[in-house]
Design a protein around this motif. Sequence first.
Motif, short mmCIF file in Angstrom:
data_model
loop_
_atom_site.label_atom_id
_atom_site.label_comp_id
_atom_site.label_asym_id
_atom_site.label_seq_id
_atom_site.Cartn_x
_atom_site.Cartn_y
_atom_site.Cartn_z
N ALA A 147 0.97 -3.16 -9.80
CA ALA A 147 2.06 -3.34 -8.89
C ALA A 147 3.26 -2.82 -9.63
N VAL A 148 3.50 -2.75 -10.99
CA VAL A 148 4.66 -2.22 -11.46
C VAL A 148 4.22 -0.70 -11.16
N LEU A 149 3.09 -0.24 -11.53
CA LEU A 149 2.84 1.25 -11.20
C LEU A 149 3.42 1.82 -9.91
N GLY A 150 2.82 0.94 -8.85
CA GLY A 150 3.03 1.29 -7.47
C GLY A 150 4.59 1.35 -7.21
N LEU A 151 5.37 0.33 -7.70
CA LEU A 151 6.73 0.14 -7.45
C LEU A 151 7.48 1.36 -8.04
N ALA A 152 6.93 1.64 -9.27
CA ALA A 152 7.61 2.86 -10.07
C ALA A 152 7.39 4.02 -9.31
N LEU A 196 -3.42 -1.89 -2.85
CA LEU A 196 -4.30 -1.55 -3.96
C LEU A 196 -4.39 -2.73 -5.07
N VAL A 197 -3.16 -3.32 -5.08
CA VAL A 197 -3.31 -4.57 -5.96
C VAL A 197 -4.24 -5.61 -5.35
N LEU A 198 -4.32 -5.74 -4.09
CA LEU A 198 -5.24 -6.80 -3.67
C LEU A 198 -6.66 -6.24 -4.05
N LEU A 199 -6.88 -5.24 -3.89
CA LEU A 199 -8.35 -4.47 -3.98
C LEU A 199 -8.62 -4.73 -5.51
N VAL A 200 -7.82 -4.34 -6.38
CA VAL A 200 -7.85 -4.52 -7.79
C VAL A 200 -8.27 -5.92 -8.14
N ASP A 201 -7.62 -6.96 -7.62
CA ASP A 201 -7.87 -8.09 -7.67
C ASP A 201 -9.11 -8.70 -7.37
N LEU A 202 -9.46 -8.00 -6.20
CA LEU A 202 -10.76 -8.31 -5.62
C LEU A 202 -11.78 -7.72 -6.37
N LEU A 203 -11.78 -6.52 -7.04
CA LEU A 203 -12.74 -5.93 -7.77
C LEU A 203 -13.01 -6.45 -9.05
N PRO A 232 7.56 7.08 0.85
CA PRO A 232 7.73 6.15 -0.17
C PRO A 232 7.39 4.66 0.37
N GLU A 233 7.66 4.38 1.69
CA GLU A 233 7.17 3.14 2.50
C GLU A 233 5.78 3.12 2.26
N PHE A 234 5.01 4.23 2.48
CA PHE A 234 3.57 4.23 2.65
C PHE A 234 3.13 4.11 1.17
N ILE A 235 3.72 4.75 0.19
CA ILE A 235 3.11 4.44 -1.15
C ILE A 235 3.14 2.94 -1.37
#
Lengths: 504, 486, 103, 631
Positions: free
Chosen positions: B44-49, B20-27, B10-13
């Motif tokens: 972010a919500v998806l990752g947290l969920a 991933l959020v940073l990456l999306v932002d960058l893209l 979970p911590e790795f995810i």
Amino acid sequence: MNYAERHVLETLIYLPMLAALVLVFVPRPQKTVIRWISIGSAIALLVMSVYAFLAFDYDGGARFQLQRSYPWLEILGIEFAMGIDGIAAPMVLLTGIVSAAGAIVAANIQRDNKDYYILLFLLIAGVYGTFVSMDLFFFFFFYELAIVPMYLLIGIWGSSSKFKDFDRPKEYGALKLVMMIVAASLLIWIVIIGIYAEAAAGSFNIEIIMAQVNAPGRFSETFQSVMFLMTMVGFGVLAGMWPFHTWSPDGHVAAPTSVSMLHAGVLMKLGGFGIIRIGMMLLPEGMQQWALLLFIIGTINVIYGAVSALAQHDLKYVIGYSSVSHMGYVFMGIATMTSVGLTGATLQMFAHGIMTALFFTVVGGIYERTHTRDTLVLNGLASKMKWGTAFFVIAGLASLGLPGLAGFVAELLVFIGAFRTEPILGALGVLGAAITAVYILRLIGRTFYGERDKKWDNITDLTSREFIAATILVLPLFYIGLYPQPLLRVIRPGVDAILAGLGA
Amino acid sequence: MNADFTLLIPEFILAGAGFLVLLVDLLLPREQEHRRNAFTSATAVLGLAVTGVVAATTQMNTGESFHDGLLFIDRYSLLFKVLFVGIGIAVVVMSVDYVAEKMSHPGEYYALIIFAVLGATLMAESGELLTAFISIELLSFSLYVLVGLSRGDARTAEASTKYILLGAISTAIMLYGISQLFGVMGTTRFTEMGGLLAAAGDWDMTLISGFVMVLAGLGFKLSMAPFHMWAPDVYEGAPTPITALIATLSKAAAIALLLRFLAEVGSGAVHEWRMPLAVLAAATMVIGSLSALPQTNIKRLLAYSSIAQIGFVLVGIVPNTVIGANAVLLHVIGYAFTNLAAFTVVIIIELKLGKETIADFAGLSKRAPVLAMIMTGALFSLAGLPIFAGFLTKFYLFTSAVDKSLEWLVVVAVATSVISLYYYIRIVREMYITETEDESKLPVPALLGLLAWVLFAGTIAVGIYPAPFVDATNAAVTVLTPWVAL
Amino acid sequence: MILELAHFQILAAALFCLGLYGVLARRSAVMVLMAVELMLNAVNINLVAFSAFRDISIVTGQVIAIFVITVAAAEIGLALAVIMRLYRRRGTVNVDEIDWMKG
Amino acid sequence: MGIEEAWLIPTYGFIAFGVIALFGRYLPSQGKHLSIIAIVAAFVTFWPVLFDFVSKGVGEYHVPRVWFSAGDISVGSGMIIDPLTIVMLALVTLVASLVQIYSLGYMRHSHKGHIADDPRIGWYFAVHSLFTAAMLTLVLADNLLLLYLAWELVGLCSYFLIGFWWERKSAVNASKKAFITTRVGDVGLLIGILILVAETGTFDISDIIYAVVNGDVSEGKTTLAAFMIFLGAMGKSAQFPLHVWLPDAMEGPTPVSALIHAATMVTAGVFLVARLLPIYEMAESAQMFIAIIGIVTALMGATLALVVTDLKRMLAYSTMSHLGFMMLTLGAGGFTAAAFHLLMHGVSKAMLFLSAGSIMHAMNDETDMNKMGGLRHRMPITGAAFTIGALSLSGIAPLAAFWSKDEMLLAIQDRLSPVFVVLFLVAVVLSALYMSRATYLVFFGPLKVENRRVHESPALMSMPLVVLAVLSVFAGFIALPLGGGYEGIGRFLFYGEHGHDFEFQPLWTVVSIVLATGGFGFGIWLYKSKRTTVDNLRVRFEGVHRVLINRYYMDTAYQWIVDRVVLALGRSVALFDRTIVNDRGVNGAGLTVLGMGKRLRSHVTGLFADYGLAMGSGVVAIALYVWLRSV
């Protein structure tokens, strides 16, 4: 127990909550629909209250009846347990009567009646819950639930008043009422936690705790002494105990009619009921230690409230102070620790609840028509409000302890108890009843009799709704006054059990 | 030695989601602010969920210690993990409109929230001082940045400066404490320390100072008196969703760590720290609730209220019993729902009116009845009134303390509880009673409205049907060493 | 004179106090950061000394010290960025002047 | 039908009240006939009860019934039927019936140009029924609680009827005054009852008397209870100093005054003391007190009646005076004499009031005697009736009250010191004087021009007058053994070994007759031929006259006490409550906490250095605290 008996008490709590929930989803402009849903629910509650009262087996039944219990928070020993004894049963009936009348009178509310009824039903649920809870946690839960809606009910729908040398904005009345009562309720909170710890039974259930009261090494005298004092003050504030009573007059002056009815009618009774429930049942030695103080305070209440009412000329102030005075009899009755006195205290709660509700019904009606409650301005209303006058006079007579009306039987029993224990204080109590006559008659004389001012030429008598509400209240007033036995025989086993616990 | 890294999935995810959020932002192209905001927040919500779901499904029956007690992956940490993820989701959701209006770097913003959640999660898991310290710093650094991220308000700079400088001092103090404890015991693992401390007899000054300084470090995060003074300023200056994050996530994480620390390490020497902590609890309650009375800014008021709330939590920690710990956890859960609900409403008001003083709530019952109702519910919950969470959890907390001859503390707690009602009810008065000229309806953003409803429902659920929550908290606290046997 | 643990402890304590004094007394935010650095170094001395004097084979103290240095570096970096922002907004880094919010 | 069914007697009235009050407006004439039917039915029902009572043998019959019970206290609603009850039943049912019939005529007055029933006629008769029912309950009650209930109910009806024309401020005030003044006495009554109940554990009158006579109640408690109960009697029976309400009560319709304020309700106090006389016999000081109050009241009433010019008020003072006689007699233990006089006075005084009502009806509600005169020419029946009543009450043989007054005189001289006898005789003379004065002023002398068109009242009103007049003439003879087993009122009332025959002591009889006749004659002479002397006297004794006109300044004093003491106390307590208890106590506490908050918030200075200092010193302080605890 049959199905209805098993479920009636919980339904008394669920039904008002359900009504509130249903109202949440009724569109705001559908005022008539909201009104009828509410009145219907309230009448259903009245019917169920009567049923619960009649289902109570006063002749050899268990101490707590119609019991029902659901596990709720086992780790702490909290369960959603309900049951009524001889003291609670009349209170349930009272709540049914006053709620029905209150809901009917509340139909006069024009502005946002949806929110009004939602809050009113939450309050009613709280009151029922307190009376029927056998678990101290839920007792407290519902106790607080009954108080909190009061703030908004008064704050939003109340009225501000200006007097000659002081103002009483409605926010002030509402805030003071809620702050004082909640502040006091925290004493009760401490008491409940303290009792729970002291009983060490891992349960908040009253019956289980009661079994521990006389266990060796538990509930020491000092513990009970301290706890009882806190109980007395904590509940006393809600019951209008001097000198913590000032929320009562100011609160009532600010409150809308049906709120005043419920508040003076049933909510104040929670205070007296709490002293009996927790103070007498669970802290018997504390009760014995402080009985005299309670007695004296009760007497002060009676006299002080009555004397203060003498000088008032706002109808609601008079009734507010008269409530203070009348609740004094409840304290006195409890403090006698005799069967007669305690019965009288319980009956007085019932009687006072109904008579004040009746008072407020009429006063509210007058205020809606004349927009004033000042007896110096009002006069001669009797010719225009025949029924209004009749109901007010009946309430007034009940209030001054006229035989034949409920108030008298209650006061009489309190007095008998008092004369057996503290005759001097009892005599002062009787004197209080005489002062009551003075201010009530002054009030009636000024407001309803005498010549009528031109400006009151166009006021109308009570509407049929108000009339029905008042009738609901008047009937028990007469019934109990003339034939109190049905109520007394239900109260009796409850009182006997308590006194047995007191060792008296 | 257990070095099974699958325990940390979970911590790795979570960490992955942050990047991933940073990456999306960058893209996404820079000028498409709206899309960037939407996509990054959704990610972010998806990752947290996903983190929450994975943790809840795979670790339900796990009770492992990673690397001999560096991290504990057990029901206790699971409870907090799920809670933190929930808080994270709520804060991200309440931020979407706020970010669109007031910020320019959605990617960093959401990523930092995720890292804060990660830090908090690790705090709840850590069973060793250095790990705990690193986790705290991860959380803190994320917050330092988040507090200062806002575009417009000059107060944010002041808030972030004060926060980071005071945070640095508290870091130094805590570290010094850690060094002292290490010096005395030669270990930094909680379980080992606990055994040593129980056998230590009287404490010498090194031990005392070490213990107190570690407590001080945690106390800073908790905003426990006398380490509370940053809180009002930071609450007021920070972007409102971040204020919510501090009020819930950061506090809860500190409580998680403190509770585990005191249970594992301190249980053997309860008599040494119970009274001092009780005194601090009392002071915290008194200072928090009294200072809140005259406040006019809603965020500042909530800051003081949260200080008082921490005092209440400490009432449950002080007895060091399973009941107390249960109460603390339940309170943290209920408090999270309540506070987030309140902040959601505050955010909506701030977005629609651009102001955040109590007077701005005037007439809310007319302009947005549902919001007014939810806010009232939240405030009543904070004040500890039924049918809301606060009633039960406060009752529970105070009940737990009375067993351990801490009656006076209960009295203080109860008294401050009354005082607190006054300032909560002031807001209710503004919403319902104060008349306003402007009675136009306030449009409530759908997403925020929905969030408020959900949190409101949670507040009530804890209040009237606590059984599932209590099951969870009970399962959580009974894994802590002193209570395993129970 | 043989250096004992106590000497290092005293040194660390003194340094820590000095740092704390600096934090409280300096008005420039940058100088405050320097003082914090002093406090952190006091911690390091303490850690290393304890580690060395207790059991030379256990290097926990040293490891922590390295972590502390790392964290301190990150912290200083972050803090300086924040102070820069403050300077840009308010034109000052004097901590006595950042008191818009109070009470 | 017999004794067992005596409960029916009051029941009709209660039913009539309920029906008229609730549904009166749907009934013809607002249901006024229903009331009459009920009362007459009570009167009719009384007879079988009486015959049954006589046939079963005179004695005390107890018909118990439980009303409710609480704790160890049980309250009954049973009846006690003894000679006293029978006498009272007779008086109440008879007078009530007659007054009701009379009211049919009286309550029709010109309203907007045409003669019609009073608009609230239904209410009037409803309350009348209720009153009669309550009064009958009062005399039948076998226990103090039921008695108290009825006691309060009659008071309430009196309140309603005095304030019947409530548009008049004076009527409202008078009704209030009546209720509150009697209420003051009732406090005592209730306390007295409660003392007895607390001691004996029962409300039952015979049980209580038994306990007291047996010495189960301590002497102190008995005396205290006796005093307290007498307070109640003082209020109801208008005894000094609680008499002030009675003259004001004349604001009510005149039939009300006749029934309630002359014949029945005001005698309730006398009845109560008579009922509980065995208790008073055990409490000598209380009995003495009763005697003193009685004679003071008698003298005060008589003197006031001498100067007052309002016809009804004159009659009210006369009532007060005669009630004083009765109390005095009871104080002397003269049970039969007092009860006898109660009966005789009731009949005669009711008639006087009804005559007064008849005059008022004819003279447009005029009550000032100075505006009357010579009315006997225009109203012969009324004039004759009034004169008979006046002569009777003056104690002129052989009219009704002569017999009873003689009895009283004997009882007084038998037991009390000569001072009382002398004072009693003085009061008797005064009685004759004011009666003659009134009779002369109203009916004799020249007819005033403006009264030319006055004419006799309708038959509905004059018929009851005739009945009562006949009774006033002949009723006194019941004192004598009339044969058929009847051995005179004395034996009847005081059956058993204490019963005594009507005594005829020539000396006292002659004295009484001479004084009464002399007084009456003197009065007539004075007003007929020496009118100027009267005026001279008034001027000569201006001080005395002023005191009398101002009713011994007692009303003024009471008003002062109410305004300056009671209400002032109320105002100051209310002010205390608002400013001290509330503003200082409640608001003050709140503001103090708020002030603390305002001061405390300033500890967050906004300055970084302060925050840091707090943290640093906090750590040091906590560490020191922990350390100090452990050493």
